[in-house]
Design a protein around this motif. Structure first.
Motif, PDB file in Angstrom:
ATOM      1  N   ILE A 196      26.266  18.543 -18.768  1.00 59.30           N
ATOM      2  CA  ILE A 196      25.837  18.272 -17.392  1.00 59.30           C
ATOM      3  C   ILE A 196      24.576  17.395 -17.381  1.00 59.30           C
ATOM      4  N   LYS A 197      24.616  16.339 -16.571  1.00 59.69           N
ATOM      5  CA  LYS A 197      23.489  15.408 -16.490  1.00 59.69           C
ATOM      6  C   LYS A 197      22.989  15.309 -15.047  1.00 59.69           C
ATOM      7  N   THR A 198      21.957  16.086 -14.744  1.00 62.31           N
ATOM      8  CA  THR A 198      21.431  16.105 -13.377  1.00 62.31           C
ATOM      9  C   THR A 198      20.732  14.798 -13.007  1.00 62.31           C
ATOM     10  N   GLU A 199      20.319  14.006 -13.999  1.00 62.88           N
ATOM     11  CA  GLU A 199      19.688  12.723 -13.710  1.00 62.88           C
ATOM     12  C   GLU A 199      20.646  11.780 -12.988  1.00 62.88           C
ATOM     13  N   LEU A 200      21.934  11.988 -13.176  1.00 60.62           N
ATOM     14  CA  LEU A 200      22.908  11.154 -12.477  1.00 60.62           C
ATOM     15  C   LEU A 200      22.844  11.386 -10.971  1.00 60.62           C
ATOM     16  N   THR A 201      22.661  12.617 -10.590  1.00 59.98           N
ATOM     17  CA  THR A 201      22.524  12.924  -9.164  1.00 59.98           C
ATOM     18  C   THR A 201      21.167  12.442  -8.636  1.00 59.98           C
ATOM     19  N   PRO A 241      38.287  -5.831 -22.821  1.00 64.18           N
ATOM     20  CA  PRO A 241      37.245  -6.276 -21.885  1.00 64.18           C
ATOM     21  C   PRO A 241      37.432  -5.750 -20.468  1.00 64.18           C
ATOM     22  N   GLY A 242      38.599  -5.200 -20.172  1.00 69.91           N
ATOM     23  CA  GLY A 242      38.821  -4.642 -18.840  1.00 69.91           C
ATOM     24  C   GLY A 242      38.057  -3.357 -18.598  1.00 69.91           C
ATOM     25  N   HIS A 243      37.557  -2.756 -19.676  1.00 73.63           N
ATOM     26  CA  HIS A 243      36.781  -1.519 -19.552  1.00 73.63           C
ATOM     27  C   HIS A 243      35.357  -1.807 -20.012  1.00 73.63           C
ATOM     28  N   TYR A 244      34.417  -1.749 -19.102  1.00 78.77           N
ATOM     29  CA  TYR A 244      33.043  -2.093 -19.424  1.00 78.77           C
ATOM     30  C   TYR A 244      32.108  -1.164 -18.666  1.00 78.77           C
ATOM     31  N   GLN A 245      30.849  -1.235 -19.011  1.00 78.27           N
ATOM     32  CA  GLN A 245      29.874  -0.361 -18.370  1.00 78.27           C
ATOM     33  C   GLN A 245      29.580  -0.835 -16.951  1.00 78.27           C
ATOM     34  N   ARG A 246      29.851   0.026 -15.999  1.00 74.70           N
ATOM     35  CA  ARG A 246      29.592  -0.280 -14.595  1.00 74.70           C
ATOM     36  C   ARG A 246      28.089  -0.178 -14.312  1.00 74.70           C
ATOM     37  N   LYS A 247      27.655  -0.701 -13.196  1.00 76.17           N
ATOM     38  CA  LYS A 247      26.219  -0.816 -12.949  1.00 76.17           C
ATOM     39  C   LYS A 247      25.635   0.323 -12.133  1.00 76.17           C
ATOM     40  N   GLN A 248      26.384   0.809 -11.153  1.00 75.20           N
ATOM     41  CA  GLN A 248      25.812   1.757 -10.193  1.00 75.20           C
ATOM     42  C   GLN A 248      26.122   3.193 -10.610  1.00 75.20           C
ATOM     43  N   LEU A 249      25.077   3.983 -10.806  1.00 78.14           N
ATOM     44  CA  LEU A 249      25.265   5.360 -11.253  1.00 78.14           C
ATOM     45  C   LEU A 249      25.952   6.196 -10.173  1.00 78.14           C
ATOM     46  N   MET A 250      26.830   7.094 -10.628  1.00 77.06           N
ATOM     47  CA  MET A 250      27.545   7.995  -9.724  1.00 77.06           C
ATOM     48  C   MET A 250      26.958   9.403  -9.838  1.00 77.06           C
ATOM     49  N   PRO A 251      26.609  10.031  -8.702  1.00 82.07           N
ATOM     50  CA  PRO A 251      26.134  11.417  -8.768  1.00 82.07           C
ATOM     51  C   PRO A 251      27.219  12.337  -9.326  1.00 82.07           C
ATOM     52  N   LEU A 252      26.807  13.498  -9.791  1.00 78.39           N
ATOM     53  CA  LEU A 252      27.772  14.494 -10.274  1.00 78.39           C
ATOM     54  C   LEU A 252      28.738  14.849  -9.145  1.00 78.39           C
ATOM     55  N   LEU A 254      21.332  10.246 -19.399  1.00 79.70           N
ATOM     56  CA  LEU A 254      22.425   9.838 -18.518  1.00 79.70           C
ATOM     57  C   LEU A 254      23.800  10.113 -19.123  1.00 79.70           C
ATOM     58  N   GLY A 255      23.829  10.687 -20.312  1.00 79.09           N
ATOM     59  CA  GLY A 255      25.109  10.926 -20.967  1.00 79.09           C
ATOM     60  C   GLY A 255      25.735   9.651 -21.506  1.00 79.09           C
ATOM     61  N   PHE A 256      24.902   8.663 -21.832  1.00 79.12           N
ATOM     62  CA  PHE A 256      25.403   7.347 -22.218  1.00 79.12           C
ATOM     63  C   PHE A 256      25.779   7.290 -23.694  1.00 79.12           C
ATOM     64  N   TYR A 257      24.833   7.598 -24.573  1.00 80.46           N
ATOM     65  CA  TYR A 257      25.071   7.495 -26.015  1.00 80.46           C
ATOM     66  C   TYR A 257      24.976   8.859 -26.699  1.00 80.46           C
ATOM     67  N   ALA A 258      25.735   9.018 -27.786  1.00 80.98           N
ATOM     68  CA  ALA A 258      25.528  10.151 -28.682  1.00 80.98           C
ATOM     69  C   ALA A 258      24.184   9.923 -29.366  1.00 80.98           C
ATOM     70  N   ALA A 259      23.169  10.661 -28.958  1.00 79.83           N
ATOM     71  CA  ALA A 259      21.791  10.374 -29.372  1.00 79.83           C
ATOM     72  C   ALA A 259      21.333  11.224 -30.558  1.00 79.83           C
ATOM     73  N   GLU A 260      21.437  12.529 -30.411  1.00 81.90           N
ATOM     74  CA  GLU A 260      20.987  13.439 -31.462  1.00 81.90           C
ATOM     75  C   GLU A 260      22.199  13.967 -32.229  1.00 81.90           C
ATOM     76  N   HIS A 261      22.159  13.852 -33.553  1.00 84.13           N
ATOM     77  CA  HIS A 261      23.259  14.283 -34.419  1.00 84.13           C
ATOM     78  C   HIS A 261      24.600  13.673 -33.990  1.00 84.13           C
TER      79      HIS A 261
END
Length: 495
Positions: free
Chosen positions: A83-88, A118-129, A445-452
């Protein structure tokens, strides 16, 4: 003519060898016709020489069985078990407008990807939970309201929140099962490696069973439960959960073949198989055919018994949601999985949302509607499976794995979320795995696998380790596995 029958004629070729060389003798004629008619086994040609199974565990087993649950299409990790509350908090803003603008780095986004669509790319506007959440269990695991029943099992789960994969399209459904990029084709799946390494636990049931509708041909198809170069005898066997007709290709036509006649036919085939085996001891296709029809004979009685739910109490049937239309179908799959492992099946693979297309969970639009509907189908049955295994003392020896091919983007794609291979989640329970733990993490933001961070084959290696198998030892001459295929066990979640 008598010489030809006995020892030699035609340049000292025996009659048996002559028949074998012209189509595997009568065995080949009979089995070939039946197999192609029934569509049971279609072995590849030019298989490498002498691929034999391992002798058994390399060290003591913590798990004897695996139930591998796969949700096709890509479940949102940020609205399930990470769960990523920063998205909200920053919903509606672009990533550049948040404190996390450095995450939108094209080089970093693509650093682990091969063959990008290339049809699947990172969108710009964050979506709330799109779902609420709350904490569960003594461990305080945060779980989405889409998975409240699984949340009740929090203290039995080990959630891995730092997975990544190598492709941004649904071919990663195949990658989840083989570790390979989809364009590389068919390779052994985790289920086939488990059965190859450990062998059979029973004579009347398959070692590796597939339930539900697998992924479509676009995204791996039969390869997602295949055995690749290990040979067709290690391929998953698909079953219907219809106890009256679980294997329509196995049973003879009703009223046309008496049981004693069929037993006689199998006896004759067995003798012919043995004769052909003398001349072709290394033929994988023949071994697979022999095994298929020996197994099929035993399965005619064993499978209907296993899939007959009448003996289950009302409480158990309710636990899996068999009394509710929404959960009945998947509940039957989960209950079947428990009954199969009770009878000694080594590896049970359950699909949800498969079929043609990317998979039902592929929520490019209306993700709230999509995930609300689909989670209602699976949440109670999966939780029921974990609870039922635990109360029967089977969870200690049965490893349950829940996974999907990738997550969904933190940013919006209209009313949905796009594919997200850079970071996502899975969970494991039972089979010597620690309960009530989370391992690894993504960023805020749940973007990258950061730790481990863990490539998907680290899950494979963990499963094999709990089965008593050393992944590094599961090699086949001439088929050396790449380092990324092998993976490394996640020791932090092993009890």
């Amino acid at each position: 003519m008598s010489d030809f029958h006995s020892t030699g004629g035609c340049g000292s070729v025996s009659r048996r060898s002559f028949l074998a060389d012209t189509g595997m003798g009568f065995t080949g004629v009979a089995l070939g016709a039946m197999l192609f008619r029934d569509g049971v086994v279609r072995a590849k040609e030019n298989q490498p020489h002498r691929i034999g199974p391992q002798s058994g565990p390399h060290f003591p087993q913590r798990a004897k069985h695996v139930i591998w649950i796969f949700l096709c299409g890509g479940v949102s990790h940020v609205e399930s078990f990470d769960i990523k509350t920063e998205l909200t908090k920053h919903g509606g803003k672009t990533i550049e407008e948040t404190p996390y603008k450095e995450l939108n780095d094209e080089k970093r986004i693509n650093q682990n990807l091969v063959g990008v669509n290339p049809g699947h790319y990172q969108r710009k506007q964050l979506m709330p939970l799109q779902s609420g959440f709350r904490k569960y269990g003594e461990c305080g695991l945060e779980v989405s309201d889409w998975f409240t029943n699984i949340g009740e099992c929090a203290d039995d789960l080990a959630v891995v929140r730092s997975l990544w994969t190598i492709h941004n399209d649904h071919g990663t459904q195949l990658t989840w099962h083989t570790g390979r990029h989809p364009r590389e084709g068919a390779f052994p799946t985790i289920g086939s490696w488990a059965t190859y390494g450990l062998g059979s636990m029973n004579q009347n049931l398959p070692d590796y069973v597939v339930l539900g509708v697998p992924t479509g041909d676009c995204c791996g198809g039969e390869w997602t439960h295949g055995a690749g170069y290990l040979g067709p005898q290690y391929t998953g066997v698909r079953l219907n959960v219809d106890g009256a007709n679980p294997l329509p290709f196995v049973a003879p036509p009703a009223g046309q073949v008496l049981p004693e006649e069929q037993a006689g036919e199998f006896s004759l085939l067995g003798k012919l198989n043995t004769l052909s085996g003398i001349d072709y001891p290394d033929d994988q296709a023949l071994r697979a055919r022999i095994k298929s029809y020996e197994l099929a004979f035993g399965m005619q009685a064993a499978i209907p018994e296993v899939l007959d739910f009448k003996s289950e109490t009302a409480d158990t049937q309710n636990l899996y949601g068999l009394n509710q239309p929404t959960t009945q179908s998947f509940g039957q799959l989960c209950l079947s999985a428990r009954r199969l492992v009770e009878k000694g099946v080594r590896f049970v693979q359950i699909f949800h949302g498969g079929g043609e297309g990317g998979g039902a969970w592929d929520a490019h639009g209306d993700i709230k509607i999509n995930h609300t509907k689909l989670s209602a189908q699976v949440d109670k049955p999966i939780a029921g499976l974990v609870k039922d295994l635990k109360r029967r003392g089977l969870l200690e020896e049965t490893l349950v794995v829940w996974g999907t091919e990738f997550g969904r983007t933190p940013a919006a794609q209209g009313t949905g979320r796009d594919h997200h291979p850079q970071g996502f989640s899975c969970w494991l329970a039972g089979g010597g795995i620690k309960g009530g733990v989370t391992h690894g993490s993504t960023d805020e933001l749940g973007f990258y696998a950061a730790e481990h961070p863990h490539y998907v084959t680290d899950i494979h290696a963990t499963v094999l380790r709990q089965l008593g198998l050393e992944p590094l030892s599961l090699e086949v001459p001439g088929r050396r596995r790449l380092d990324i295929d092998l993976g490394r066990p996640i020791h932090e979640i092993i009890g």
